[in-house]
Design an enzyme around this catalytic site. Structure first.
Site, PDB file in Angstrom:
ATOM      1  N   SER A 286       0.793  -1.224   0.000  1.00 55.14           N
ATOM      2  CA  SER A 286       0.000   0.000   0.000  1.00 55.14           C
ATOM      3  C   SER A 286       0.830   1.281   0.000  1.00 55.14           C
ATOM      4  O   SER A 286       1.874   1.373   0.643  1.00 55.14           O
ATOM      5  CB  SER A 286      -0.903  -0.002   1.227  1.00 55.14           C
ATOM      6  OG  SER A 286      -1.484   1.262   1.385  1.00 55.14           O
ATOM      7  N   ARG A 339       1.727   8.896  -7.760  1.00 53.99           N
ATOM      8  CA  ARG A 339       2.232   7.583  -8.208  1.00 53.99           C
ATOM      9  C   ARG A 339       2.985   7.637  -9.532  1.00 53.99           C
ATOM     10  O   ARG A 339       3.996   6.957  -9.705  1.00 53.99           O
ATOM     11  CB  ARG A 339       1.054   6.625  -8.338  1.00 53.99           C
ATOM     12  CG  ARG A 339       0.454   6.338  -7.015  1.00 53.99           C
ATOM     13  CD  ARG A 339      -0.821   5.559  -7.118  1.00 53.99           C
ATOM     14  NE  ARG A 339      -1.303   5.317  -5.763  1.00 53.99           N
ATOM     15  CZ  ARG A 339      -2.431   4.713  -5.481  1.00 53.99           C
ATOM     16  NH1 ARG A 339      -3.213   4.275  -6.450  1.00 53.99           N
ATOM     17  NH2 ARG A 339      -2.794   4.518  -4.236  1.00 53.99           N
TER      18      ARG A 339
END
Ligand SMILES: Cc1cc2nc3c(=O)[nH]c(=O)nc-3n(C[C@H](O)[C@H](O)[C@H](O)COP(=O)(O)OP(=O)(O)OC[C@H]3O[C@@H](n4cnc5c(N)ncnc54)[C@H](O)[C@@H]3O)c2cc1C
Length: 659
Positions: A286, A339
């Site tokens: 995560s 990301r």
């Protein structure tokens, strides 16, 4: 003449648009709700929340999923959390700030008005889920706790350990079960939608396969909602659940629904690296770990070589020889850059030879500093199940002390590398979440709506639940308001006959190829092509090669596939073959879109378009639009239709995470 898309965005500035919209919206007369049926395909967070809400409001709902229980939808995989602008931390968060971060995170390629609405309902989601009993983490004083995710400088992510998706889905499932018990939702588990049925230009039903008996069944309704998730598994290896597929979405696309921004695919920076060619799944670590974990590679190439050869371990490298490259390049956001930025930076280091495992395709995610500062108990409370998951897969426990240098304890770092994770592209929808086919709606990951070219962490659950609880149940009424006079169409109509016949013919075709190759072997090869030519770094040349290779492989699929068994009863290989047929259509669509977009933005990185520092270089003059694709038949190039983007509240600029 160019086609015009009506996105039904109300006029006026954000945030008045959503309020205006609500004020003037048509709602269904309560008595008529009883006469209206809605099919909701999917029971992930988007589907389950929508089905439960529509049932609660009085509509008759038919809800289908491919798993044996709604609780097993892919949404349960979500680990890290869900965003909302509650500002419990009093750290300066606001609806506007969440809106701004999301638009910026998406590299200014999302629809401004949709994102504002998303930010505005984000807080309602948390209230709704707390009321359902979702056990969000709490501070010692009882307040809901928050952590930070990428692309934000405030703490706005609500979480339930590393199992946020599962807990949220249990909440939605309770509401859904309540409506099943009340007779408002009819649940069909282990049913797969194979086609949408169009009557007089409107979506009026579906053909679904009972996955246990193999029989095709017809369902008719006044509207159809698909909530069937993303297309990440086109790449074969991804963090998505094995069952994730894009069959329903692709079939809607074949029937005339536009597919928007397919090239916007998210590659997540923190996944367990590929470790061989027998793998069928990649595991996410995560993003929440980047709150306390620091990403690094060695500064010296000889250290990297020793790590690759296995003659040195990460914990033997002293502090001064470590390159915390995200902190170095992006001081303002550090390890919490979005990301796409973090993934590209990892690739850049590994491409330069600084990778830290035997394949050279891994970087370290290290908890030494935070364990020394906070103690192992605090770190275990936050990430215990993720550490255990990492140990189960790699046999390394990131909480184990490995070395002590100059009185400082060094713990065993994780190794991570980017992997396919999420798809921002999806079925095109207007402001009401209606596709280009009247009566057909798309919600959750399977639509394209809110994330632009890159999704920020913890925003998928927010979007799925916003769509399901707070947007679709209202906007669909605008369509349904006058539908009660038409009633349901009969499933005996020729349109249903035709659709069912076509699905049957496809099943026969796949079974009768009787070639030599398994579905998985071809899917794996497609995945290699996608990763190599349509992956993290794309070029015009590479995309053309990728398309050519995909065409050749699709021919192999059509002529040399072997599917054992028959149409009757359970046949998992046959189901996978249908999914693979649609992954081919999807893969080519991703490549077409990537080839047509001569710029880099968010998750779409064309190597020809980058700054000197290797950052994505957008071209707002020519590509400031949503790229929508219309199907033109198998083997033909789809047609590009553009929905221009219009920003009123936010100034479009180059993304900056450095200061
Ligand atoms: C490992 C992992 C961790 C993640 N962590 C987070 C996180 O912490 N925070 C966050 O915001 N996001 C996270 N995400 C993303 C998020 O989980 C997904 O985007 C989201 O759950 C998608 O929800 P959905 O309801 O749209 O689709 P899904 O949950 O994928 O559900 C799809 C549903 O459609 C059904 N279905 C599919 N095809 C058919 C068909 N043809 N016929 C009938 N039914 C069909 C399935 O049975 C299922 O019920 C994570 C993703 C992954 C892979």
């Amino acid at each position: 003449m160019a086609k015009v898309i009506d996105s039904k965005i109300p006029a006026g500035p954000v945030p008045e648009k959503w309020k205006e919209y609500k004020a003037h919206q048509r709602l269904v007369n309560p008595k008529n709700k009883l006469k209206l049926d809605v099919i909701v395909v999917g029971t992930g967070l988007a589907g389950a929340s929508a089905a439960a809400s529509l049932g609660e409001m009085g509509f008759n709902v038919i809800n289908l999923c491919i798993q044996d229980s709604p609780r097993r939808a892919h949404s349960i995989a979500a680990q890290g959390g869900i965003n909302a602008a509650k500002c419990y931390q009093n750290d300066g968060d606001s609806i506007y700030r969440l809106f701004y971060d999301t638009v910026k995170g998406g590299d200014y390629r999302a629809r401004e008005a949709n994102v504002y609405r998303l930010a505005e309902v984000s807080n309602n989601i948390i209230d709704q889920c707390v009321a359902q009993g979702v056990p969000f983490a709490r501070e010692y004083g009882g307040m809901l706790a928050n952590r930070s995710f990428g692309g934000a400088q405030v703490s706005r992510t609500f979480y339930a350990k590393g199992q946020t998706g599962q807990q949220l889905l249990l909440g939605a499932y309770s509401s859904l079960s309540c409506q099943v018990n009340a007779g408002k939702v009819k649940l069909y588990t282990r049913y797969e939608m194979e086609d949408v049925v169009i009557v007089d230009g409107r979506a009026r039903g579906i053909i679904a396969k009972n996955l246990v008996t193999g029989k095709l069944e017809r369902f008719s309704a006044n509207a159809v909602v698909i909530a069937t998730g993303g297309y990440g598994n086109t790449y074969f290896l991804s963090t998505n659940a094995m069952g994730c597929n894009c069959t329903a979405a692709v079939q809607c696309y074949r029937k005339g629904a536009y597919f928007a921004n397919p090239s916007y695919v998210q590659i997540h920076p923190t996944c367990i690296p590929v470790h061989g060619d027998k793998q069928s799944k990649l595991t996410l670590m995560s993003e929440s770990l980047r709150n306390d974990g620091r990403i690094w590679v060695p500064k010296k190439i000889e250290d990297a070589k020793a790590l690759q050869a296995g003659t040195k371990q990460g914990w033997e490298i002293p502090e001064e020889d470590r390159d915390y490259y995200l902190e170095r390049r992006y001081p303002a956001f550090g390890n919490l850059v979005p990301r796409d930025v973090a993934s590209r930076a990892a690739k850049e280091r590994c491409d330069k030879g600084f990778g830290v495992n035997n394949t050279g395709l891994a970087v370290f995610l290290d908890f030494s500093e935070s364990i020394n500062r906070l103690g192992i108990d605090v770190i275990m409370q936050r990430y215990g199940n993720l550490f255990e998951m990492y140990e189960e897969i790699t046999d390394v426990f990131p909480g184990d002390v490995a070395n002590e240098i100059n009185g400082v304890k060094y713990y065993k770092p994780m190794m991570i590398y980017p992997a396919i994770h999420y798809t921002m592209g999806g079925i095109w929808v207007d402001y009401e979440l209606q596709t280009s086919i009247p009566g057909l709606f798309a919600i959750g990951e399977c639509n394209f709506s809110d994330h632009g070219a890159n999704r920020l962490g913890a925003s998928a659950l927010m979007q799925g639940l916003a769509d399901g609880y707070f947007v679709l149940p209202y906007t669909i009424q605008n369509y349904l308001a006058d539908q009660s006079i038409w009633g349901k169409v009969s499933t005996d109509r020729p349109e249903f006959d035709e659709a069912e016949k076509a699905v049957n013919a496809e099943l026969d075709r796949l079974l009768n190829i009787k070639g030599k190759r398994s579905v998985d072997s071809i899917h794996k090869e497609l995945g290699h092509i996608m990763w190599e030519y349509v992956g993290m770094g794309r070029t015009a040349e590479g995309l053309k090669t990728g398309l050519k290779k995909m065409h050749e492989l699709e021919k192999e699929f059509d002529t040399n596939l072997f599917v054992p068994g028959s149409k009757e009863g359970l046949n998992i290989e046959l189901d996978k073959a249908i999914h693979l047929r649609d992954f081919f259509t999807m893969g080519q669509l991703v490549a077409f879109d990537a080839l047509s977009r001569n710029e880099s933005c968010g998750g779409h990185f064309r190597e020809e378009y980058q700054t000197e520092e290797g950052e994505a270089k957008r071209d707002d003059e020519n590509y400031f639009y949503v790229g929508c694709w219309e199907y033109k038949g198998k083997g033909n190039e789809p047609e590009l239709i553009k929905e221009p983007l219009e920003y009123e509240a936010i100034k479009v600029q180059t993304r900056n995470y450095k200061n």
